[in-house]
Design a protein around this motif. Structure first.
Motif, PDB file in Angstrom:
ATOM      1  N   ASP A 152      46.429  32.487  48.377  1.00 30.68           N
ATOM      2  CA  ASP A 152      45.702  33.691  48.778  1.00 30.68           C
ATOM      3  C   ASP A 152      44.975  34.289  47.574  1.00 30.68           C
ATOM      4  OD1 ASP A 152      46.592  33.465  51.371  1.00 30.68           O
ATOM      5  OD2 ASP A 152      48.297  34.817  51.094  1.00 30.68           O
ATOM      6  N   VAL A 153      43.779  34.798  47.813  1.00 31.52           N
ATOM      7  CA  VAL A 153      42.985  35.391  46.735  1.00 31.52           C
ATOM      8  C   VAL A 153      42.686  36.845  47.069  1.00 31.52           C
ATOM      9  CG1 VAL A 153      41.940  33.180  46.104  1.00 31.52           C
ATOM     10  CG2 VAL A 153      40.805  34.635  47.785  1.00 31.52           C
ATOM     11  N   PRO A 154      42.446  37.667  46.046  1.00 23.13           N
ATOM     12  CA  PRO A 154      42.126  39.074  46.299  1.00 23.13           C
ATOM     13  C   PRO A 154      40.829  39.203  47.103  1.00 23.13           C
ATOM     14  CG  PRO A 154      42.659  38.707  43.980  1.00 23.13           C
ATOM     15  CD  PRO A 154      42.525  37.360  44.605  1.00 23.13           C
ATOM     16  N   LYS A 155      40.780  40.183  47.975  1.00 21.66           N
ATOM     17  CA  LYS A 155      39.573  40.419  48.760  1.00 21.66           C
ATOM     18  C   LYS A 155      38.589  41.297  47.984  1.00 21.66           C
ATOM     19  CE  LYS A 155      41.713  39.999  53.336  1.00 21.66           C
ATOM     20  NZ  LYS A 155      41.974  40.674  54.641  1.00 21.66           N
ATOM     21  N   ASP A 156      37.319  40.944  48.074  1.00 19.49           N
ATOM     22  CA  ASP A 156      36.233  41.740  47.486  1.00 19.49           C
ATOM     23  C   ASP A 156      36.426  41.998  45.996  1.00 19.49           C
ATOM     24  OD1 ASP A 156      35.053  41.992  50.061  1.00 19.49           O
ATOM     25  OD2 ASP A 156      36.414  43.655  50.518  1.00 19.49           O
ATOM     26  N   ASP A 157      36.961  40.999  45.298  1.00 22.50           N
ATOM     27  CA  ASP A 157      37.150  41.146  43.856  1.00 22.50           C
ATOM     28  C   ASP A 157      35.787  41.077  43.162  1.00 22.50           C
ATOM     29  OD1 ASP A 157      39.511  40.898  41.676  1.00 22.50           O
ATOM     30  OD2 ASP A 157      37.751  39.808  40.979  1.00 22.50           O
ATOM     31  N   LYS A 158      35.522  42.003  42.261  1.00 22.50           N
ATOM     32  CA  LYS A 158      34.210  42.089  41.633  1.00 22.50           C
ATOM     33  C   LYS A 158      33.805  40.787  40.975  1.00 22.50           C
ATOM     34  CE  LYS A 158      31.488  44.589  38.193  1.00 22.50           C
ATOM     35  NZ  LYS A 158      31.429  45.721  37.237  1.00 22.50           N
TER      36      LYS A 158
END
Length: 431
Positions: free
Chosen positions: A299-305
């Motif tokens: 899983d990856v962070p959502k909306d990561d800059k």
């Protein structure tokens, strides 16, 4: 491209099409005045290697250095553990090559890492049992060396990136040598990755592709894996799936024995997962077998800059730092930290200051007739050929293990965040 004054400039959208080039050109991250100014500055470099010859604005950077980015290969290091544990020589190649594929999700980021200062390092301590150290061993040409180890494997890499600027895109050639030694049987694996293309650097939405072959060879037995990264918009290369899947992200290929007979087919997407299936000598799936997943993106962070994974954030944090962190560590760079905090003005100032200090240090060495010698890696007499040029090989010298043991036994509990960045402290100058 249909923009006045920019005829002949190639703009390709992330689906691989040029049909909407004029519209795509205005969808990038640059403001028009910045874009036009940057283009005027850069167009004279078309056809050149711009790895270290151009000073770039921090607006295109991510708060990470190339030394840290090397460590991202360790996120799925459990696959190398599995390669070491298995007794099946072909599954060993499945696990190891899937490990090599797993980092490409991180490599698709469109932000540029900071170039390391000569003598800069990055340490990662005991992440899933893995200890990692990398060092910038040369400035011209820019070269990095890395070493990682746990109870199952050692990883050694010498990297000398080479680029070719093409106007609105850049080809990145991974001139390097990557070797993994599996400890149980002493098997040595050699990795040759494909080149990377960064599209729409100035005009349009920037995106990354890595078309071509990845080859991993078992230097001990002669077995190998050949995986083909499909260019964006192309069809697959493995016969039985050719009609079903196409486009960017696709990876297909086979594990071969030393006689170059296919034994296992592999297929997947480098941004999602990889699967494998036993096959016959024609490359067709064996009756009664099925595709089995070997790796899946966490899983990856959502909306990561910066499109960071959770592991990338750990790499930047001090949670993965060892006791008595080296003052040359990338985490301590003031320009990197300022960018992480969102202060682009301070980041640009600190970046310029460090680059000027590096030039001053070089002038001092030249005046004294001295040369730079890395601390943790030694240059060898070996020069290895790569598809993109010869490479001088550096090897891990073991001194870091002695340093780390002494540091771990030290009673010094200095907060690593308070250590001033100083890549020059450990520089070994020899006449």
């Amino acid at each position: 491209m249909g923009l006045v004054g920019y005829e002949g400039l190639e703009v390709i959208n992330p689906e691989g099409s040029t049909e909407d080039a004029a519209e795509e050109a205005n969808r990038g991250r640059w403001k028009q005045e910045d874009r036009d100014g940057y283009w005027k500055m850069m167009q004279k470099y078309i056809g050149s290697d711009v790895t270290s010859m151009v000073t770039l604005p921090v607006i295109i950077f991510e708060p990470m250095t190339m030394l840290q980015k090397m460590a991202e290969l360790m996120e799925y290091s459990h696959l190398l553990d599995m390669a070491d544990k298995t007794e099946d020589p072909y599954m060993r190649m499945v696990y190891a090559s899937s490990w090599a594929i797993s980092v490409y999700y991180a490599f698709q980021r469109t932000w540029k890492p900071f170039n390391p200062i000569l003598g800069e390092t990055y340490e990662m301590a005991n992440y899933n049992g893995v200890n990692f150290i990398s060092e910038q061993v040369s400035h011209h040409p820019p070269m990095s060396a890395g070493h990682a180890e746990n109870e199952h494997f050692t990883y050694d890499c010498t990297s000398k990136l080479k680029t070719k600027f093409l106007g609105n895109s850049i080809d990145v050639y991974p001139v390097g040598r990557t070797r993994v030694t599996l400890k149980r049987d002493g098997v040595v694996l050699d990795l040759v990755p494909p080149l990377t293309k960064v599209h729409n650097l100035i005009f349009g939405r920037t995106w990354v592709d890595s078309p071509g072959e990845m080859i991993m060879t078992n230097l001990t037995t002669g077995d190998k894996v050949v995986l083909y990264f499909q260019p964006c918009g192309w069809f697959g290369n493995v016969p039985f799936i050719r009609l079903n899947r196409s486009g960017r992200y696709e990876v297909d290929g086979y594990v071969y024995n030393a006689s170059e007979e296919p034994k296992i087919l592999m297929t997947g997407k480098w941004n999602e997962s990889m699967s494998y299936q036993q096959c016959d000598n024609e490359g067709e799936p064996l009756p009664g077998t099925e595709l089995k997943e070997v790796w899946k993106l966490a899983d990856v962070p959502k909306d990561d800059k910066y499109q960071y994974t959770h592991f990338a954030h750990k790499i930047n944090s001090f949670d993965t730092a060892p006791k008595k962190l080296l003052p040359s560590d990338s985490r301590l760079r003031p320009d990197r930290y300022a960018l992480e905090m969102g202060d682009m003005s301070k980041s640009g100032y600190e970046k310029s200051s460090m680059e000027e200090r590096q030039r001053a240090e070089k002038r001092t060495r030249e005046e004294k007739g001295q040369s730079f010698t890395p601390k943790w890696f030694d240059i060898t007499e070996e020069v290895t050929p790569t598809p993109w040029g010869d490479l001088e090989v550096y090897q891990f010298n073991g001194k870091y293990l002695e340093h780390r043991e002494a540091a771990d036994n030290s009673e010094d509990n200095t907060d690593p965040k308070s250590i001033p960045f100083n890549p020059w402290q450990f520089q070994d100058l020899s006449a």
